[in-house]
Motif scaffolding. Sequence first.
Motif, PDB file in Angstrom:
ATOM      1  N   ILE A 103       0.876  -1.288  -0.089  1.00 19.41           N
ATOM      2  CA  ILE A 103      -0.024   0.164   0.049  1.00 19.41           C
ATOM      3  C   ILE A 103       0.974   1.164   0.013  1.00 19.41           C
ATOM      4  N   MET A 104       0.733   2.146  -0.780  1.00 19.99           N
ATOM      5  CA  MET A 104       1.351   3.376  -0.937  1.00 19.99           C
ATOM      6  C   MET A 104       0.393   4.547  -0.595  1.00 19.99           C
ATOM      7  N   ARG A 105       1.003   5.287   0.387  1.00 23.92           N
ATOM      8  CA  ARG A 105      -0.048   6.292   0.824  1.00 23.92           C
ATOM      9  C   ARG A 105       0.547   7.862   0.671  1.00 23.92           C
ATOM     10  N   PRO A 106       0.453   8.459  -0.413  1.00 27.82           N
ATOM     11  CA  PRO A 106       0.778   9.779  -0.861  1.00 27.82           C
ATOM     12  C   PRO A 106       0.079  10.722   0.119  1.00 27.82           C
ATOM     13  N   ALA A 107       0.694  11.774   0.386  1.00 24.64           N
ATOM     14  CA  ALA A 107      -0.079  13.184   0.995  1.00 24.64           C
ATOM     15  C   ALA A 107      -0.803  13.871  -0.036  1.00 24.64           C
ATOM     16  N   ILE A 108      -0.788  15.216   0.185  1.00 27.62           N
ATOM     17  CA  ILE A 108      -1.350  15.798  -0.893  1.00 27.62           C
ATOM     18  C   ILE A 108      -0.458  16.064  -2.143  1.00 27.62           C
ATOM     19  N   ILE A 109      -0.850  15.442  -3.357  1.00 26.44           N
ATOM     20  CA  ILE A 109      -0.196  15.504  -4.270  1.00 26.44           C
ATOM     21  C   ILE A 109      -0.326  16.847  -5.103  1.00 26.44           C
ATOM     22  N   ILE A 110       1.073  17.461  -5.304  1.00 29.66           N
ATOM     23  CA  ILE A 110       1.088  18.672  -6.171  1.00 29.66           C
ATOM     24  C   ILE A 110       1.868  18.294  -7.679  1.00 29.66           C
ATOM     25  N   GLY A 111       2.061  19.479  -8.268  1.00 31.78           N
ATOM     26  CA  GLY A 111       2.410  19.332  -9.675  1.00 31.78           C
ATOM     27  C   GLY A 111       3.925  18.812  -9.767  1.00 31.78           C
ATOM     28  N   VAL A 162       6.130  11.043  -6.137  1.00 32.91           N
ATOM     29  CA  VAL A 162       5.259  10.052  -6.032  1.00 32.91           C
ATOM     30  C   VAL A 162       5.479   8.747  -7.062  1.00 32.91           C
ATOM     31  N   ALA A 163       5.750   9.305  -8.242  1.00 35.73           N
ATOM     32  CA  ALA A 163       5.911   8.127  -9.288  1.00 35.73           C
ATOM     33  C   ALA A 163       7.392   7.641  -9.009  1.00 35.73           C
ATOM     34  N   ASP A 164       8.112   8.255  -8.665  1.00 34.23           N
ATOM     35  CA  ASP A 164       9.566   7.742  -8.151  1.00 34.23           C
ATOM     36  C   ASP A 164       9.355   6.499  -7.081  1.00 34.23           C
ATOM     37  N   VAL A 165       8.719   6.976  -6.203  1.00 37.33           N
ATOM     38  CA  VAL A 165       8.576   5.862  -5.155  1.00 37.33           C
ATOM     39  C   VAL A 165       7.457   4.622  -5.526  1.00 37.33           C
ATOM     40  N   LEU A 166       6.638   4.968  -6.486  1.00 39.75           N
ATOM     41  CA  LEU A 166       5.764   3.856  -6.965  1.00 39.75           C
ATOM     42  C   LEU A 166       6.653   2.816  -7.894  1.00 39.75           C
ATOM     43  N   SER A 167       7.429   3.848  -8.690  1.00 42.34           N
ATOM     44  CA  SER A 167       8.390   2.721  -9.526  1.00 42.34           C
ATOM     45  C   SER A 167       9.439   1.820  -8.755  1.00 42.34           C
TER      46      SER A 167
END
Length: 279
Positions: A103-111, A162-167
Amino acid sequence: MVDLTNKVDVVYHMAALLSFDEDRKEETFHVNVEGTRHVLEFSKQIQVKKLIYVSTAYTVGMDVVGHEQLYSTNRDYVNYYEQSKAAAEQLVFSYKNDFEVMIMRPAIIIGDSKTGEADTNFALYGLLKGVRIVKRMVGSDKPFRLLLDGETNSNLVPVDYVADVLSCAIEHGAHETIYNITNNHPLQNKVMLEIIKKALDFPNLEIASKDLLHTLTKEELILHERLRVFENYLSRSIQFESRNTSDLLKAANIAELDLDKDLLEHMITSYLKPNLVLQ
């Protein structure tokens, strides 16, 4: 139909209905919980090796400390979105004997941290849009009050981080593990507002106490009502544990997030450039 059995190594489930509208509770749970169940059953059917579920750091509910563990759903939540994602997390872990789950839990995603680009009107960008609208209404010389707790912080994370962590999770993620994708040194809301004032050339924008709600002008009330849905997130700081994420990034030789004032200012000013349309 193509048979995908044993041909898919990893499934990412990121789809969700992001709605804080109480009238959409049934739809929110249907999409976020039952939709997740369909993905899990499909993944089981085709015998995937690993499923990575993208949740939200705010399944922590009303607590002020966020751990990298599965929370009990017997807690208070800010809205039904948080509650639905917490229920979906429980569902994901119930399939831990069928395939690896994370499970990946991002906080408030911005640009994007490099270009500032963002395709959303949510959270930070809703604030930017709202402030720009009221500036046009009242001008930049007249004082304008924003009801905000300047001492608390908002946990912002750039989408590319976020994309880096998911990868990283494909190769380095651990089974039955939760990762908080958060900012270890979040900026206070008053710092964020100073950046917005500068970026929008609105020097008379100021923070005011919630006790002054009854004194707001018509224009100030417009922005206040626009931000009401985010009031809980703007009025309390949450400390997020991120040891698992730190270990994950270290294994992949990727640096942890360092979203300081200069970087956030770069992102906001880049976003507001003429070639980036603010919807």
